[in-house]
Scaffold this active site. Sequence first.
Site, mmCIF file in Angstrom:
data_model
loop_
_atom_site.group_PDB
_atom_site.id
_atom_site.type_symbol
_atom_site.label_atom_id
_atom_site.label_comp_id
_atom_site.label_asym_id
_atom_site.label_seq_id
_atom_site.Cartn_x
_atom_site.Cartn_y
_atom_site.Cartn_z
ATOM 1 N N HIS A 242 0.731 -1.195 0.016
ATOM 2 C CA HIS A 242 -0.141 -0.129 -0.198
ATOM 3 C C HIS A 242 0.807 1.231 -0.028
ATOM 4 O O HIS A 242 1.132 1.957 -1.079
ATOM 5 C CB HIS A 242 -0.753 0.099 1.240
HETATM 6 O O1 RIB Z 1 -5.792 0.520 3.687
HETATM 7 C C1 RIB Z 1 -4.276 0.554 3.690
HETATM 8 C C2 RIB Z 1 -3.859 1.578 4.473
HETATM 9 O O2 RIB Z 1 -4.231 1.599 5.707
HETATM 10 C C3 RIB Z 1 -2.344 2.032 4.579
HETATM 11 O O3 RIB Z 1 -2.115 3.114 4.826
HETATM 12 C C4 RIB Z 1 -2.120 1.166 5.861
HETATM 13 O O4 RIB Z 1 -0.999 1.555 6.563
HETATM 14 C C5 RIB Z 1 -3.293 1.636 6.857
HETATM 15 O O5 RIB Z 1 -3.099 2.782 7.230
#
Ligand code: RIB
Length: 316
Positions: A242
């Site tokens: 992510h």
């Molecule tokens: O959905 C993924 C996000 O949510 C990323 O930024 C992870 O670190 C959580 O914060």
Amino acid sequence: MALPIIIDCDPGIDDAIALLSAFVSPELNILGICAVCGNQPLERTVRNALQITELGGRSDIPVYAGCYRPMFRAPIHGQFHGQNGLGKTELPPPVKEVESLHAVNFLIESCESAIARQEKITLCSLGPLTNLATALSMKPSIAGGIERLVLMGGAYREAGNRSMTSEFNMLADPHAAHVVFSSQIPTVVLSLDATHQAILTPEHVARFIAVSGRISQPLGELMAFWDRNDVRRYGSRGGPLHDPLVIAYLLAPALFTTEKARVFVEHESELCMGQTVADWYGKSGQEPNVEIVTHVNAEKVFALFYGLLARYAENS
Ligand code: RIB
Ligand code: CA
């Protein structure tokens, strides 16, 4: 000249990988790191940010504590980052101290300085948007100091990862997301539609461990903990990369394809709270306000990260 950036984050395993990648990128001039309530309560995201900054050898970068809680809704925290937010990895207690200036004030002062110096800042948001939304609520004119906002968040043609419809960062503070997406700041989003194209598999982890020198053990632990073991959802073992995709986008935008759309954030519905809705075909009659990454050259993105994280072996 290096790109002046501020990283707003909620470490968080993938935030940590993103930070470690940014620390060894001379193309990026990291003006500061802002921590926010998100994956973990604020005290823990601040501590984790300090520890990761020291692990990466970048104690020169100031860390600021941001908002203690979302703008209106009750806090929710991450489900995949372990007890302390960094999996099972125990890093040394931080020597570095958090700055006394609040992160929101840092954002405001940095943007006002950027306007005065005519050197706008690129803002990288890796968590809930509470800090930026609060800064914009206090002083909307700071938007003039932001060249571009590149954020990880949302889900458009993908289903949610924290609720049926919504990605965690948007659901964790939907009102903040609504404020930010209404701000007219030029914005690029790495949503689940993008991050689910870049799954960090056990094979990738083995390679990262082999190349990353002095940080290989904690990095390998963090990456291994990130394995969701959900082949049905992700098509393989591993976890979506992510937050690091935000850093990869800054360094190699040609590896990403975007489509413009008007984006709305649901901040009232119980069922769809935090859902990001893209007006792909102009039904709203409103101008597009976001570039949504729709395709990722994952192979070259991983090659980019191998090269970046191998730099920790060079100066071991
Ligand atoms: O959905 C993924 C996000 O949510 C990323 O930024 C992870 O670190 C959580 O914060
Ligand atoms: Ca995050």
